[in-house]
Design an enzyme around this catalytic site. Structure first.
Site, PDB file in Angstrom:
ATOM      1  N   ALA A 120      51.210  70.341  15.190  1.00  0.00           N
ATOM      2  CA  ALA A 120      51.200  71.814  15.208  1.00  0.00           C
ATOM      3  C   ALA A 120      50.914  72.420  13.831  1.00  0.00           C
ATOM      4  CB  ALA A 120      52.536  72.329  15.731  1.00  0.00           C
ATOM      5  N   TYR A 156      38.237  58.178  22.499  1.00  0.00           N
ATOM      6  CA  TYR A 156      38.779  59.508  22.795  1.00  0.00           C
ATOM      7  C   TYR A 156      38.798  59.747  24.304  1.00  0.00           C
ATOM      8  CZ  TYR A 156      39.406  64.609  22.437  1.00  0.00           C
ATOM      9  OH  TYR A 156      39.865  65.901  22.562  1.00  0.00           O
TER      10      TYR A 156
HETATM   11  N1  LIG Z   1      38.843  71.367  19.365  1.00  0.00           N
HETATM   12  C1  LIG Z   1      38.320  71.119  20.557  1.00  0.00           C
HETATM   13  O1  LIG Z   1      37.172  71.510  20.854  1.00  0.00           O
HETATM   14  C2  LIG Z   1      39.110  70.374  21.585  1.00  0.00           C
HETATM   15  C3  LIG Z   1      38.535  70.182  22.847  1.00  0.00           C
HETATM   16  C4  LIG Z   1      39.248  69.521  23.827  1.00  0.00           C
HETATM   17  C5  LIG Z   1      40.527  69.060  23.548  1.00  0.00           C
HETATM   18  N2  LIG Z   1      41.070  69.252  22.299  1.00  0.00           N
HETATM   19  C6  LIG Z   1      42.432  68.738  22.075  1.00  0.00           C
HETATM   20  O2  LIG Z   1      43.220  69.745  21.498  1.00  0.00           O
HETATM   21  C7  LIG Z   1      44.283  69.130  20.738  1.00  0.00           C
HETATM   22  C8  LIG Z   1      44.331  69.765  19.365  1.00  0.00           C
HETATM   23  O3  LIG Z   1      43.112  69.484  18.698  1.00  0.00           O
HETATM   24  P1  LIG Z   1      42.505  70.452  17.603  1.00  0.00           P
HETATM   25  O4  LIG Z   1      41.172  70.845  18.066  1.00  0.00           O
HETATM   26  O5  LIG Z   1      43.493  71.496  17.228  1.00  0.00           O
HETATM   27  O6  LIG Z   1      42.281  69.401  16.414  1.00  0.00           O
HETATM   28  P2  LIG Z   1      42.724  69.383  14.883  1.00  0.00           P
HETATM   29  O7  LIG Z   1      42.632  70.701  14.247  1.00  0.00           O
HETATM   30  O8  LIG Z   1      41.960  68.243  14.323  1.00  0.00           O
HETATM   31  O9  LIG Z   1      44.269  69.026  14.990  1.00  0.00           O
HETATM   32  C9  LIG Z   1      44.695  67.770  15.385  1.00  0.00           C
HETATM   33  C10 LIG Z   1      46.176  67.717  15.140  1.00  0.00           C
HETATM   34  O10 LIG Z   1      46.662  66.424  15.574  1.00  0.00           O
HETATM   35  C11 LIG Z   1      47.473  65.930  14.541  1.00  0.00           C
HETATM   36  N3  LIG Z   1      47.629  64.494  14.493  1.00  0.00           N
HETATM   37  C12 LIG Z   1      46.692  63.549  14.322  1.00  0.00           C
HETATM   38  N4  LIG Z   1      47.287  62.343  14.217  1.00  0.00           N
HETATM   39  C13 LIG Z   1      48.622  62.556  14.348  1.00  0.00           C
HETATM   40  C14 LIG Z   1      49.774  61.726  14.306  1.00  0.00           C
HETATM   41  N5  LIG Z   1      49.687  60.388  14.099  1.00  0.00           N
HETATM   42  N6  LIG Z   1      51.004  62.286  14.448  1.00  0.00           N
HETATM   43  C15 LIG Z   1      51.117  63.627  14.625  1.00  0.00           C
HETATM   44  N7  LIG Z   1      50.086  64.463  14.658  1.00  0.00           N
HETATM   45  C16 LIG Z   1      48.836  63.928  14.517  1.00  0.00           C
HETATM   46  C17 LIG Z   1      46.802  66.428  13.261  1.00  0.00           C
HETATM   47  O11 LIG Z   1      47.709  66.281  12.182  1.00  0.00           O
HETATM   48  P3  LIG Z   1      47.212  65.945  10.653  1.00  0.00           P
HETATM   49  O12 LIG Z   1      46.853  67.270  10.054  1.00  0.00           O
HETATM   50  O13 LIG Z   1      48.399  65.316  10.032  1.00  0.00           O
HETATM   51  O14 LIG Z   1      46.036  65.008  10.743  1.00  0.00           O
HETATM   52  C18 LIG Z   1      46.526  67.865  13.659  1.00  0.00           C
HETATM   53  O15 LIG Z   1      47.692  68.637  13.523  1.00  0.00           O
HETATM   54  C19 LIG Z   1      43.973  67.649  20.718  1.00  0.00           C
HETATM   55  O16 LIG Z   1      44.726  66.994  21.702  1.00  0.00           O
HETATM   56  C20 LIG Z   1      42.493  67.586  21.098  1.00  0.00           C
HETATM   57  O17 LIG Z   1      42.150  66.359  21.677  1.00  0.00           O
HETATM   58  C21 LIG Z   1      40.386  69.888  21.328  1.00  0.00           C
END
Ligand SMILES: NC(=O)c1ccc[n+]([C@@H]2O[C@H](COP(=O)([O-])OP(=O)(O)OC[C@H]3O[C@@H](n4cnc5c(N)ncnc54)[C@H](OP(=O)(O)O)[C@@H]3O)[C@@H](O)[C@H]2O)c1
Length: 239
Positions: free
Chosen positions: A20, A163
């Site tokens: 988050a 993924y």
């Molecule tokens: N963006 C899109 O277009 C999209 C589309 C479909 C689904 N999603 C899903 O939406 C969700 C959020 O993604 P987002 O787009 O917001 O991506 P993001 O900005 O890259 O954020 C990813 C988050 O996951 C955290 N994370 C990664 N490894 C972790 C670990 N070992 N323990 C705890 N946290 C961890 C990251 O923390 P760090 O900062 O520490 O790395 C970051 O807070 C994900 O499940 C993603 O698959 C996103």
């Protein structure tokens, strides 16, 4: 003179969000906290959780920073123990944190594949095991698995292999867990769309807030809301 019954403040629900500190998780935290919920903002590194939570203090929102490294079951259990000691019961769990590595089944490195399984799938499993039994015992709970269209068989599993496969497995976890819970505990998955975050990139068509809308909706479903489904824009989609 009629006596007024003492007013009882409605119980403030608590939502825990993983990953988050940025992106959709941070936006979901904001939406939920602004609705009056207490949010446990968790991040892989405690300093990132504290930094992200600081901004909410100015708005006087109830956001508590905690560390959860999804790759570590011990980290998840330690967070659950800290919350239990603080008397905080988690009413809703948002399994949001995830990693994305490029490559197909044959070219993704073994380390990347293992990491994707650990974070995207097993991290969510360990979080469910840490927080869902309490929901079942209290007969109220919401679980939101933040999945992806790339994890949908119906959309061709059209993403990098580690993924897509782990998101498809997260969808399977949704169906399976929904079947193992009873009472007012609802377990759903969602696709946030293509969102402008570090993962989605600057060219994506949705803001983090737009992506987080379905997440906040599922985390606060009413008693007659859906259970065991997959949603985009509040509309059911095929697995
Ligand atoms: N963006 C899109 O277009 C999209 C589309 C479909 C689904 N999603 C899903 O939406 C969700 C959020 O993604 P987002 O787009 O917001 O991506 P993001 O900005 O890259 O954020 C990813 C988050 O996951 C955290 N994370 C990664 N490894 C972790 C670990 N070992 N323990 C705890 N946290 C961890 C990251 O923390 P760090 O900062 O520490 O790395 C970051 O807070 C994900 O499940 C993603 O698959 C996103």
């Amino acid at each position: 003179m009629t006596k007024r019954a003492p007013s009882i403040a409605p119980q403030r629900r608590t939502v825990l969000v993983t990953g988050a500190n940025r992106g959709i998780g941070l936006a979901a935290t904001r939406l939920l906290a602004r609705q009056g919920l207490r949010v446990v903002l968790t991040a892989r590194r405690m300093e990132d959780a504290v930094e992200a939570a600081r901004a909410f203090g100015a708005e006087r929102l109830d956001v508590r920073a905690e560390e959860i490294d999804l790759a570590s079951e011990a980290s998840i259990q330690a967070c659950a123990a800290r919350l239990a000691r603080a008397g905080i019961e988690v009413d809703a769990l948002v399994n949001n944190g995830a990693v994305l590595f490029q490559g197909d089944v044959l070219t993704t490195s073994s380390d990347d594949f293992r990491r994707a399984v650990d974070v995207n799938l097993l991290g969510a499993v360990w979080c469910c095991r840490a927080f869902v039994p309490g929901m079942v015992a209290r007969n109220h709970g919401r679980v939101v698995n933040v999945s992806s269209g790339w994890g949908a068989f119906s959309e061709g599993l059209d993403g990098p292999a580690s993924y897509s496969i782990t998101k498809a497995a997260l969808n399977a976890l949704t169906v399976s867990l929904a079947r193992s819970t009873s009472g007012d505990v609802k377990v759903n998955a969602c696709s946030p769309g293509w969102v402008r975050t570090r993962m989605g990139g600057a060219g994506a068509d949705r803001s983090p807030e737009e992506g987080a809308e379905v997440v906040a909706w599922l985390a606060t479903l009413p008693k007659d809301g859906p259970d065991g489904g997959f949603f985009r824009d509040r509309t059911p989609i095929a697995w």
